[in-house]
Write a protein that holds these residues in place. Structure first.
Motif, PDB file in Angstrom:
ATOM      1  N   LYS A   2       0.829  -1.203   0.000  1.00  0.00           N
ATOM      2  CA  LYS A   2       0.000   0.000   0.000  1.00  0.00           C
ATOM      3  C   LYS A   2       0.870   1.262   0.000  1.00  0.00           C
ATOM      4  CE  LYS A   2      -2.424  -0.378   3.625  1.00  0.00           C
ATOM      5  NZ  LYS A   2      -3.338  -0.466   4.748  1.00  0.00           N
ATOM      6  N   LEU A   3       0.335   2.322  -0.599  1.00  0.00           N
ATOM      7  CA  LEU A   3       1.052   3.589  -0.671  1.00  0.00           C
ATOM      8  C   LEU A   3       1.404   4.104   0.721  1.00  0.00           C
ATOM      9  CD1 LEU A   3       2.199   5.892  -2.334  1.00  0.00           C
ATOM     10  CD2 LEU A   3      -0.064   6.945  -2.322  1.00  0.00           C
ATOM     11  N   SER A   4       0.516   3.948   1.686  1.00  0.00           N
ATOM     12  CA  SER A   4       0.800   4.428   3.040  1.00  0.00           C
ATOM     13  C   SER A   4       1.989   3.682   3.652  1.00  0.00           C
ATOM     14  CB  SER A   4      -0.432   4.286   3.936  1.00  0.00           C
ATOM     15  OG  SER A   4      -0.835   2.933   4.027  1.00  0.00           O
ATOM     16  N   ASP A   5       2.131   2.400   3.348  1.00  0.00           N
ATOM     17  CA  ASP A   5       3.285   1.631   3.840  1.00  0.00           C
ATOM     18  C   ASP A   5       4.573   2.084   3.150  1.00  0.00           C
ATOM     19  OD1 ASP A   5       1.591   0.158   5.482  1.00  0.00           O
ATOM     20  OD2 ASP A   5       1.363  -1.463   4.019  1.00  0.00           O
ATOM     21  N   LEU A   6       4.503   2.326   1.856  1.00  0.00           N
ATOM     22  CA  LEU A   6       5.671   2.824   1.118  1.00  0.00           C
ATOM     23  C   LEU A   6       6.104   4.187   1.638  1.00  0.00           C
ATOM     24  CD1 LEU A   6       4.790   1.919  -2.583  1.00  0.00           C
ATOM     25  CD2 LEU A   6       6.625   0.949  -1.192  1.00  0.00           C
ATOM     26  N   THR A   7       5.127   5.048   1.890  1.00  0.00           N
ATOM     27  CA  THR A   7       5.428   6.384   2.400  1.00  0.00           C
ATOM     28  C   THR A   7       6.081   6.295   3.779  1.00  0.00           C
ATOM     29  OG1 THR A   7       3.594   7.301   1.139  1.00  0.00           O
ATOM     30  CG2 THR A   7       4.413   8.632   2.958  1.00  0.00           C
ATOM     31  N   ALA A   8       5.588   5.428   4.627  1.00  0.00           N
ATOM     32  CA  ALA A   8       6.183   5.252   5.954  1.00  0.00           C
ATOM     33  C   ALA A   8       7.626   4.776   5.837  1.00  0.00           C
ATOM     34  CB  ALA A   8       5.353   4.265   6.774  1.00  0.00           C
ATOM     35  N   CYS A 152      14.452   7.220 -13.700  1.00  0.00           N
ATOM     36  CA  CYS A 152      13.852   6.424 -12.625  1.00  0.00           C
ATOM     37  C   CYS A 152      14.457   6.757 -11.261  1.00  0.00           C
ATOM     38  CB  CYS A 152      13.919   4.929 -12.911  1.00  0.00           C
ATOM     39  SG  CYS A 152      15.586   4.253 -12.997  1.00  0.00           S
ATOM     40  N   PHE A 153      15.763   7.055 -11.209  1.00  0.00           N
ATOM     41  CA  PHE A 153      16.365   7.442  -9.938  1.00  0.00           C
ATOM     42  C   PHE A 153      15.716   8.729  -9.437  1.00  0.00           C
ATOM     43  CE2 PHE A 153      19.273   9.618  -7.162  1.00  0.00           C
ATOM     44  CZ  PHE A 153      19.734   8.608  -6.329  1.00  0.00           C
ATOM     45  N   ARG A 154      15.490   9.668 -10.315  1.00  0.00           N
ATOM     46  CA  ARG A 154      14.833  10.929  -9.947  1.00  0.00           C
ATOM     47  C   ARG A 154      13.423  10.670  -9.428  1.00  0.00           C
ATOM     48  NH1 ARG A 154      15.062  16.384 -11.699  1.00  0.00           N
ATOM     49  NH2 ARG A 154      13.627  17.545 -10.395  1.00  0.00           N
ATOM     50  N   GLU A 155      12.702   9.751 -10.065  1.00  0.00           N
ATOM     51  CA  GLU A 155      11.352   9.412  -9.623  1.00  0.00           C
ATOM     52  C   GLU A 155      11.373   8.879  -8.190  1.00  0.00           C
ATOM     53  OE1 GLU A 155       7.710   6.374 -10.838  1.00  0.00           O
ATOM     54  OE2 GLU A 155       9.238   6.825 -12.339  1.00  0.00           O
ATOM     55  N   LEU A 156      12.306   7.987  -7.889  1.00  0.00           N
ATOM     56  CA  LEU A 156      12.436   7.476  -6.528  1.00  0.00           C
ATOM     57  C   LEU A 156      12.829   8.593  -5.565  1.00  0.00           C
ATOM     58  CD1 LEU A 156      12.539   5.194  -4.417  1.00  0.00           C
ATOM     59  CD2 LEU A 156      14.917   4.793  -5.139  1.00  0.00           C
ATOM     60  N   ALA A 157      13.780   9.426  -5.966  1.00  0.00           N
ATOM     61  CA  ALA A 157      14.224  10.535  -5.120  1.00  0.00           C
ATOM     62  C   ALA A 157      13.056  11.455  -4.765  1.00  0.00           C
ATOM     63  CB  ALA A 157      15.325  11.326  -5.819  1.00  0.00           C
ATOM     64  N   GLU A 158      12.251  11.799  -5.740  1.00  0.00           N
ATOM     65  CA  GLU A 158      11.114  12.693  -5.490  1.00  0.00           C
ATOM     66  C   GLU A 158      10.070  12.043  -4.583  1.00  0.00           C
ATOM     67  OE1 GLU A 158      11.201  15.796  -6.066  1.00  0.00           O
ATOM     68  OE2 GLU A 158      12.894  15.831  -7.460  1.00  0.00           O
ATOM     69  N   PHE A 159       9.888  10.743  -4.711  1.00  0.00           N
ATOM     70  CA  PHE A 159       8.961  10.036  -3.833  1.00  0.00           C
ATOM     71  C   PHE A 159       9.444  10.114  -2.379  1.00  0.00           C
ATOM     72  CE2 PHE A 159       7.640   6.170  -1.570  1.00  0.00           C
ATOM     73  CZ  PHE A 159       6.265   6.341  -1.625  1.00  0.00           C
ATOM     74  N   ILE A 160      10.741   9.892  -2.171  1.00  0.00           N
ATOM     75  CA  ILE A 160      11.313   9.941  -0.822  1.00  0.00           C
ATOM     76  C   ILE A 160      11.230  11.363  -0.257  1.00  0.00           C
ATOM     77  CG2 ILE A 160      13.475   9.719   0.486  1.00  0.00           C
ATOM     78  CD1 ILE A 160      14.148   7.351  -1.460  1.00  0.00           C
ATOM     79  N   ILE A 161      11.590  12.346  -1.058  1.00  0.00           N
ATOM     80  CA  ILE A 161      11.526  13.742  -0.609  1.00  0.00           C
ATOM     81  C   ILE A 161      10.110  14.131  -0.226  1.00  0.00           C
ATOM     82  CG2 ILE A 161      11.791  16.139  -1.392  1.00  0.00           C
ATOM     83  CD1 ILE A 161      14.227  15.062  -3.073  1.00  0.00           C
ATOM     84  N   ALA A 162       9.142  13.768  -1.052  1.00  0.00           N
ATOM     85  CA  ALA A 162       7.739  14.099  -0.767  1.00  0.00           C
ATOM     86  C   ALA A 162       7.256  13.411   0.504  1.00  0.00           C
ATOM     87  CB  ALA A 162       6.851  13.707  -1.956  1.00  0.00           C
ATOM     88  N   ALA A 163       7.650  12.164   0.698  1.00  0.00           N
ATOM     89  CA  ALA A 163       7.245  11.436   1.911  1.00  0.00           C
ATOM     90  C   ALA A 163       7.818  12.087   3.143  1.00  0.00           C
ATOM     91  CB  ALA A 163       7.712   9.971   1.811  1.00  0.00           C
ATOM     92  N   GLN A 164       9.058  12.541   3.068  1.00  0.00           N
ATOM     93  CA  GLN A 164       9.704  13.156   4.227  1.00  0.00           C
ATOM     94  C   GLN A 164       9.179  14.562   4.478  1.00  0.00           C
ATOM     95  OE1 GLN A 164      13.942  12.553   4.338  1.00  0.00           O
ATOM     96  NE2 GLN A 164      13.687  10.332   4.206  1.00  0.00           N
ATOM     97  N   ALA A 165       8.668  15.217   3.466  1.00  0.00           N
ATOM     98  CA  ALA A 165       8.101  16.562   3.639  1.00  0.00           C
ATOM     99  C   ALA A 165       6.855  16.523   4.515  1.00  0.00           C
ATOM    100  CB  ALA A 165       7.764  17.173   2.288  1.00  0.00           C
ATOM    101  N   VAL A 166       6.181  15.392   4.562  1.00  0.00           N
ATOM    102  CA  VAL A 166       4.987  15.219   5.405  1.00  0.00           C
ATOM    103  C   VAL A 166       5.366  15.387   6.879  1.00  0.00           C
ATOM    104  CG1 VAL A 166       3.221  13.561   6.120  1.00  0.00           C
ATOM    105  CG2 VAL A 166       3.854  13.771   3.715  1.00  0.00           C
ATOM    106  N   ASN A 167       6.587  15.006   7.230  1.00  0.00           N
ATOM    107  CA  ASN A 167       7.059  15.079   8.617  1.00  0.00           C
ATOM    108  C   ASN A 167       7.503  16.479   9.017  1.00  0.00           C
ATOM    109  OD1 ASN A 167       6.600  12.384   9.083  1.00  0.00           O
ATOM    110  ND2 ASN A 167       8.704  11.763   8.648  1.00  0.00           N
TER     111      ASN A 167
END
Length: 168
Positions: A2-8, A152-167
């Motif tokens: 699930k997206l919520s698990d990936l984001t965590a 694809c590396f940029r796509e992963l990087a942006e996903f991680i950055i966006a997830a951490q911005a929530v915090n």
């Protein structure tokens, strides 16, 4: 997953490691008439490295190749962890963890082929390019839509950055 698990999982990442061929490159290898190997890298992936650095996340390349072009690219991007000629990626990961004090849960790895399968199962967030082999896709948590060598590396990087911005 699930997206919520990936984001965590992405919120915990402090180091992003990547394979080179098939992730940072499209898997193609070019030879001149003198036999010199050349690789094509995507500039957007380089911006992904810079954006991760600006968010306090380390980056590294772990590859079985000994290509001078990979060394040159890593130096240009100021990549903190460069590991060339690595045939045993899990052992290299454990050495990085021991030296840095990071845990496996704080590491993301993106790989595309059979030689990446074992390490993909050891890290906190595993990823693969959109055109990865079925072997890598079967074990990766995050499947990029973008192909290897095309951001694809940029796509992963942006996903991680966006997830951490929530915090923040």
């Amino acid at each position: 997953m699930k997206l919520s698990d990936l984001t965590a999982r992405a919120r915990r990442i402090r180091l992003v490691l990547t394979d080179c061929d098939g992730v940072l490159t499209d898997g193609g290898v070019y030879y001149s008439e003198r036999g010199e190997e050349m690789k094509r890298f995507n500039i957007r992936d380089g911006m992904g490295v810079e954006r991760l650095r600006n968010h306090g996340i380390l980056t590294g390349i772990m590859t079985g190749e000994m290509s001078p072009s990979v060394r040159t690219r890593a130096a240009k991007l100021r990549i903190e962890e460069l590991h060339l000629g690595i045939k045993d990626k899990p052992t290299c990961l454990h050495e990085i963890l021991a030296r840095t004090g990071l845990t496996a849960e704080e590491v993301a790895f993106i790989g595309d082929d059979t030689n990446d399968v074992e390490i993909l199962g050891l890290v906190g967030l595993s990823a693969c390019p959109g055109d990865a082999t079925s072997f890598a896709r079967a074990v990766a948590d995050f499947h990029c839509q973008t192909a290897g060598g095309h951001g694809c590396f940029r796509e992963l990087a942006e996903f991680i950055i966006a997830a951490q911005a929530v915090n923040e």
